[in-house]
Design a protein around this motif. Structure first.
Motif, PDB file in Angstrom:
ATOM      1  N   LEU A  45       0.821  -1.213   0.000  1.00 32.27           N
ATOM      2  CA  LEU A  45       0.000   0.000   0.000  1.00 32.27           C
ATOM      3  C   LEU A  45       0.855   1.263   0.000  1.00 32.27           C
ATOM      4  N   ARG A  46       1.746   1.372   0.974  1.00 33.63           N
ATOM      5  CA  ARG A  46       2.519   2.617   1.078  1.00 33.63           C
ATOM      6  C   ARG A  46       3.774   2.384   1.915  1.00 33.63           C
ATOM      7  N   LEU A  47       4.720   3.298   1.709  1.00 30.94           N
ATOM      8  CA  LEU A  47       5.955   3.328   2.501  1.00 30.94           C
ATOM      9  C   LEU A  47       5.916   4.587   3.348  1.00 30.94           C
ATOM     10  N   ARG A  48       6.215   4.441   4.640  1.00 29.74           N
ATOM     11  CA  ARG A  48       6.215   5.616   5.524  1.00 29.74           C
ATOM     12  C   ARG A  48       7.599   5.787   6.111  1.00 29.74           C
ATOM     13  N   ILE A  49       8.184   6.968   5.869  1.00 21.41           N
ATOM     14  CA  ILE A  49       9.483   7.303   6.454  1.00 21.41           C
ATOM     15  C   ILE A  49       9.265   8.556   7.300  1.00 21.41           C
ATOM     16  N   GLY A  50       9.219   8.378   8.601  1.00 22.98           N
ATOM     17  CA  GLY A  50       8.881   9.498   9.472  1.00 22.98           C
ATOM     18  C   GLY A  50       7.477   9.979   9.134  1.00 22.98           C
ATOM     19  N   ALA A  51       7.369  11.287   8.862  1.00 22.99           N
ATOM     20  CA  ALA A  51       6.044  11.839   8.556  1.00 22.99           C
ATOM     21  C   ALA A  51       5.721  11.751   7.067  1.00 22.99           C
ATOM     22  N   GLN A  52       6.710  11.324   6.268  1.00 26.14           N
ATOM     23  CA  GLN A  52       6.479  11.283   4.820  1.00 26.14           C
ATOM     24  C   GLN A  52       5.863   9.958   4.396  1.00 26.14           C
ATOM     25  N   VAL A  53       4.908  10.032   3.492  1.00 27.46           N
ATOM     26  CA  VAL A  53       4.227   8.828   2.996  1.00 27.46           C
ATOM     27  C   VAL A  53       4.459   8.726   1.496  1.00 27.46           C
ATOM     28  N   PHE A  54       4.878   7.542   1.043  1.00 28.89           N
ATOM     29  CA  PHE A  54       5.134   7.330  -0.375  1.00 28.89           C
ATOM     30  C   PHE A  54       4.243   6.205  -0.902  1.00 28.89           C
ATOM     31  N   SER A  55       3.491   6.516  -1.923  1.00 22.01           N
ATOM     32  CA  SER A  55       2.721   5.480  -2.614  1.00 22.01           C
ATOM     33  C   SER A  55       2.608   5.909  -4.064  1.00 22.01           C
ATOM     34  N   ASP A  56       2.220   4.934  -4.926  1.00 19.73           N
ATOM     35  CA  ASP A  56       2.159   5.281  -6.346  1.00 19.73           C
ATOM     36  C   ASP A  56       0.940   6.142  -6.629  1.00 19.73           C
TER      37      ASP A  56
END
Lengths: 189, 432
Positions: free
Chosen positions: A178-189
């Motif tokens: 679904l998504r990658l979360r690095i700290g407060a940042q969220v990465f998804s397509d």
């Protein structure tokens, strides 16, 4: 319908069916799975066939060194039983077959390669090139060997929160990223 | 055998018939009978040489479409991306079908049909990207091969079948075998080769046969162990070289294509191990006593059985062609000696066998060219001989005068070839 049209329809239909079946495990997991969060250590290569992606390795793929029992063969399918924990679910055991469902537990289908399990269908998160670069930048402060901070931390150093990946997982162990979360940042397509 | 004759023969006959008719060599009735017998109205004979141009044009148009889509790809919703992928595949196939139905642009229709399957292959990668599907890299080629094979058969598209063979046998089976060290998966590439080979033979398709034969040679190379890598492709090459022995005159053109492919595979591998250093890597681990358990021994066994069977069948059904026989026997004997060299851990034996086989093949190709007046055979032989000569003399580090002589000899060989061959060619043509 003339024979020629039937053949054309069959050719197009078969190719479209194959295309539709490419993500069948992901679709199954997406429709009937529960959401699971895993701790990860990503980095971002480029695939010549499919473009930019963030490659993901998971803490649950790291087995305890004192693990007993016979090692599965190279390429064998195994199932990682994980249980709910915070901030990420943690490994309970490795099973040869998917165990019956249990509350607050999930099972991840994995392949045994090079002495360890690798979760199938969760190894890459494809991102547009800009997002992949941003994820890479966000990862820079967390770098440190195969696992984030391991080997570099000192007793006094505050450990940053690990990057997390949210997946949907069904009872057969199929996963959908679904998504990658690095700290407060969220990465998804 | 197709009683209409080969495509090249029919195209040549169609060009010649009006001339013969004008010169009074054949009357109108005979010309009509010849045209009917050899199906000279077949649209497939039109513009054969333009197929690569149409395929290239189709590829460029397809790349343009893909680039236009990629322009805003990241901003598209997932459903829009999926719809675009599916739509491009269906659209190209429908366009190809419309062109085929019109009956006027046979090769353009073929190019667009191929484009439909190539877009299908690109679509597999895109679907994997859209849904974060991961897997072995060769999986894409396997899925593509299944879809392309079905489309090739259903839409009667020769170029799509060639693409299916290249992807399925050449790439997928090689990747699949490489990922399974010690696995007993050898039956897969041989079964695929049998299927695609039969299809190529039935369709009288030289391209499909050549691509299938090369795919089998590649898969046989990958399936062998590190030490034994050279033997299976050498043996497959020898088997292909033996095909013309058992082929009748009607099958000669297709058998010739297989022989050329085998010659190429055999020569490439033999050239690699003609260097002593490379031969040293090939020879080594498995002695005769423990040869069979060595990784790749199964691959050697299967390829060896194939070569032995092809040579035995050829000898039993041999119908002339002494040069074919000599070439097949040179390749088969070289395989036996290289195998012995590997088993006995004798790199020198392996290297000498490879050099001798290449020299023999070069000489036989030159002889074939001189006997038939075919430039292709003659110059292939001269090129192979020169390559071998130069390679051997490049290995000389100290005796520079000898190295110099070697290069002069290579140049002289070419000069001799020009004069001798062209004179001989004139004689052959006059005799004919």
């Amino acid at each position: 319908m003339p024979r020629e049209r039937l053949r054309l329809a069959a050719a197009i239909g078969l190719q479209l069916l194959i295309l539709a079946l490419v993500p069948w495990r992901q679709l199954l997991a997406s429709w009937r799975g529960q959401e699971v969060t895993l701790a990860t250590a990503p980095f971002d290569p480029i695939d010549v066939l499919t473009g930019a992606y963030v490659r993901l390795a998971y803490d649950v793929e790291r087995l305890p060194p004192d693990r007993s029992g016979p090692e599965p063969e190279q390429g064998a399918i195994v199932y990682l039983v994980v249980e709910r924990a915070e901030p990420a679910w943690r490994l309970v055991r490795v099973a040869e077959a998917p165990p019956p469902p249990a509350p607050d537990h999930a099972v991840l289908r994995a392949e045994w390669r090079y002495g360890g399990p690798h979760v199938l269908g969760a190894g890459r998160l494809y991102l547009p090139a800009e997002k992949a670069a941003a994820a890479e930048t966000a990862m820079q402060p967390l770098r440190g060997g195969g696992v984030v901070w391991r080997g570099f931390e000192t007793p006094a150093a505050p450990r940053p929160p690990p990057p997390l990946v949210d997946l949907r997982v069904d009872e057969a162990g199929n996963v959908h990223l679904l998504r990658l979360r690095i700290g407060a940042q969220v990465f998804s397509d | 055998m197709d009683e209409r004759g080969t495509r090249a023969f029919r195209a040549g006959l169609r060009d010649a018939l009006p001339r013969w008719r004008a010169e009074g060599l054949v009357d109108e009735a005979a010309a009509a009978r010849l045209a009917a017998r050899h199906d000279l109205d077949d649209a497939a004979l039109d513009g054969l040489g333009l197929l690569p141009v149409y395929v290239l044009a189709a590829l460029l148009v397809g790349s343009g479409v893909v680039s236009l889509v990629a322009w805003h790809w990241d901003e598209l919703a997932r459903t829009a991306k999926v719809a675009l992928v599916l739509g491009m595949v269906a659209g190209a196939h429908l366009g190809g079908a419309a062109l085929r139905r019109s009956g006027r642009h046979a090769w353009l229709a073929e190019g667009v049909t191929l484009l439909g399957s190539l877009l299908f292959g690109a679509g597999i990668a895109l679907m994997a990207q859209i849904f974060n599907v991961t897997g072995a890299w060769y999986g894409i080629f396997g899925a593509f091969a299944v879809g392309a094979l079905a489309a090739g058969l259903l839409l009667d598209s020769g170029s799509t079948l060639v693409a299916a063979s290249a992807a399925g046998l050449g790439v997928w089976s090689s990747g699949w075998l490489a990922a399974r060290p010690g696995d007993h998966g050898l039956v897969v590439p041989y079964a695929l080769a049998l299927g695609f080979g039969a299809l190529g033979w039935r369709r009288r398709s030289p391209a499909l046969l050549a691509v299938t034969a090369l795919g089998l040679a590649l898969a046989s190379l990958v399936s062998a162990g590190v030490v034994l890598w050279a033997l299976p492709p050498l043996l497959v090459g020898a088997a292909l070289l033996a095909v013309p022995l058992s082929a009748g005159p009607a099958e000669a053109p297709l058998a010739g294509v297989l022989a050329w492919t085998g010659r190429l595979a055999f020569a490439a591998v033999a050239f690699a191990i003609s260097f002593l250093e490379a031969a040293r890597h090939v020879s080594g681990a498995p002695r005769l006593g423990n040869f069979w358990p060595a990784r790749g021994a199964e691959s050697v066994g299967v390829a060896g059985a194939l070569a032995a069977g092809a040579v035995a069948l050829g000898l039993a059904r041999w119908r002339g062609g002494r040069l074919d026989l000599a070439e097949a026997l040179v390749a088969a004997s070289a395989c036996a000696v290289v195998g012995l060299g590997v088993g006995l851990e004798e790199p020198m034996l392996t290297a000498v066998a490879a050099n001798a086989a290449l020299a023999g093949l070069a000489a036989l190709l030159v002889a074939r060219g001189l006997a038939t007046g075919q430039r292709g055979s003659f110059w292939s032989g001269v090129a192979l001989g020169d390559l071998l000569l130069v390679a051997r003399f490049l290995e000389i580090e100290r005796l520079l005068w000898l190295k110099g002589l070697g290069f002069i000899a290579a140049g002289a060989l070419i000069a001799w070839g020009v004069v001798t061959f062209e004179r001989r060619r004139k004689e052959v043509r006059h005799a004919a």
